[in-house]
Write an enzyme that holds these catalytic residues in place. Sequence first.
Site, PDB file in Angstrom:
ATOM      1  N   SER A 138       0.864  -1.185   0.000  1.00 40.38           N
ATOM      2  CA  SER A 138       0.000   0.000   0.000  1.00 40.38           C
ATOM      3  C   SER A 138       0.894   1.226   0.000  1.00 40.38           C
ATOM      4  O   SER A 138       2.049   1.158   0.446  1.00 40.38           O
ATOM      5  CB  SER A 138      -0.861   0.017   1.273  1.00 40.38           C
ATOM      6  OG  SER A 138      -1.543   1.251   1.402  1.00 40.38           O
ATOM      7  N   TYR A 151      -2.470  -0.906  10.352  1.00 38.52           N
ATOM      8  CA  TYR A 151      -2.299  -0.936   8.889  1.00 38.52           C
ATOM      9  C   TYR A 151      -0.968  -0.275   8.520  1.00 38.52           C
ATOM     10  O   TYR A 151      -0.195  -0.804   7.722  1.00 38.52           O
ATOM     11  CB  TYR A 151      -3.478  -0.212   8.229  1.00 38.52           C
ATOM     12  CG  TYR A 151      -3.639  -0.478   6.746  1.00 38.52           C
ATOM     13  CD1 TYR A 151      -4.165  -1.687   6.294  1.00 38.52           C
ATOM     14  CD2 TYR A 151      -3.287   0.478   5.795  1.00 38.52           C
ATOM     15  CE1 TYR A 151      -4.338  -1.931   4.932  1.00 38.52           C
ATOM     16  CE2 TYR A 151      -3.450   0.254   4.440  1.00 38.52           C
ATOM     17  CZ  TYR A 151      -3.982  -0.961   4.009  1.00 38.52           C
ATOM     18  OH  TYR A 151      -4.146  -1.194   2.653  1.00 38.52           O
ATOM     19  N   LYS A 155       1.922  -2.552   6.897  1.00 36.93           N
ATOM     20  CA  LYS A 155       2.214  -2.303   5.474  1.00 36.93           C
ATOM     21  C   LYS A 155       3.667  -1.851   5.307  1.00 36.93           C
ATOM     22  O   LYS A 155       4.304  -2.177   4.310  1.00 36.93           O
ATOM     23  CB  LYS A 155       1.217  -1.306   4.871  1.00 36.93           C
ATOM     24  CG  LYS A 155      -0.198  -1.877   4.729  1.00 36.93           C
ATOM     25  CD  LYS A 155      -0.264  -3.051   3.735  1.00 36.93           C
ATOM     26  CE  LYS A 155      -1.683  -3.541   3.485  1.00 36.93           C
ATOM     27  NZ  LYS A 155      -1.769  -4.622   2.493  1.00 36.93           N
TER      28      LYS A 155
END
Length: 263
Positions: A138, A151, A155
């Site tokens: 991402s 997240y 990531k």
Amino acid sequence: MNLTDRVVVITGGAGGIGAALARRFTAEGAAAVVLADLDADAARAVAAGIGPAVHPTAVDVTDEEQVRALVDDAERRYGRIDLFCANAGVASGGGLEVDDAGWDRAWRVNVLAHVYSARAVLPGMLARGGGHLLHTCSAAGVLTAVGDAPYTATKHAAVGFAEWLSITYRDRGIRVSALCPQGVDTPMLADGMAAGHLGARVIAASGDVLTPDQVAEATVEGLAEERFLILPHPEVAGYARRRAEDPDGWQAGLRKLVRRLTS
Ligand SMILES: NC(=O)c1ccc[n+]([C@@H]2O[C@H](COP(=O)([O-])OP(=O)(O)OC[C@H]3O[C@@H](n4cnc5c(N)ncnc54)[C@H](O)[C@@H]3O)[C@@H](O)[C@H]2O)c1
């Protein structure tokens, strides 16, 4: 990598970016696409809508035995795997209040699953002298995900692991790409918007929200050029440069955006 006659496995393929990759790879002439997801019914529906080259199956990518079985089954069925796409991912939409179970889930799906698939698929690729790993990370992995601590951290770890694989295995014929989109119009982003998550609102305010098909287009281009970093939103390269050169200024800009969205 050119997709013609390739054997591809995609995890998290039941919707969003994974389904778009399957559609596009099939259109490019892939010999077979194994579409694996926790949601087997949804994977079956996506496969039925594409055609007989797509084989749906169930997998929980956080279970190493299941990932190994996915790889073994594809190799038995098609003789090889040319491209493995570790695409399944989860967001949390939370910060420090996310409990250990939430952090564990993010770690297991967004990072450890990439380790499991690399362990399972690399021996065959190395024996055949080549193969390509595509890890959907991402823009959060090279920048940040405002409003989502697990997240952001996982990531970043996913990009770091993909980079490690690329440095370690490239001279042995293995290509590795980290796909790092910013906002994409998928259930993940729609669910975040519906829940009013700050992160989803920041993404929507930060630039174009691409369609999954646009991400698939950028991916096919990146694979053809054997690029490590695939950025469907090219502006992310500029943001990453600014973050590296002036971290305080970059953070101040983000805080200003958050103040604007929350005031
Ligand atoms: N949508 C965005 O804005 C965006 C931006 C950057 C990166 N990404 C990444 O793209 C990838 C695909 O996400 P998406 O946006 O298409 O969202 P999505 O929610 O539509 O797709 C994620 C898929 O992963 C599957 N999945 C979740 N846990 C799993 C598990 N344990 N085992 C197997 N499958 C599992 C889900 O069932 C779902 O089909 C993710 O890694 C995500 O982090 C998304």
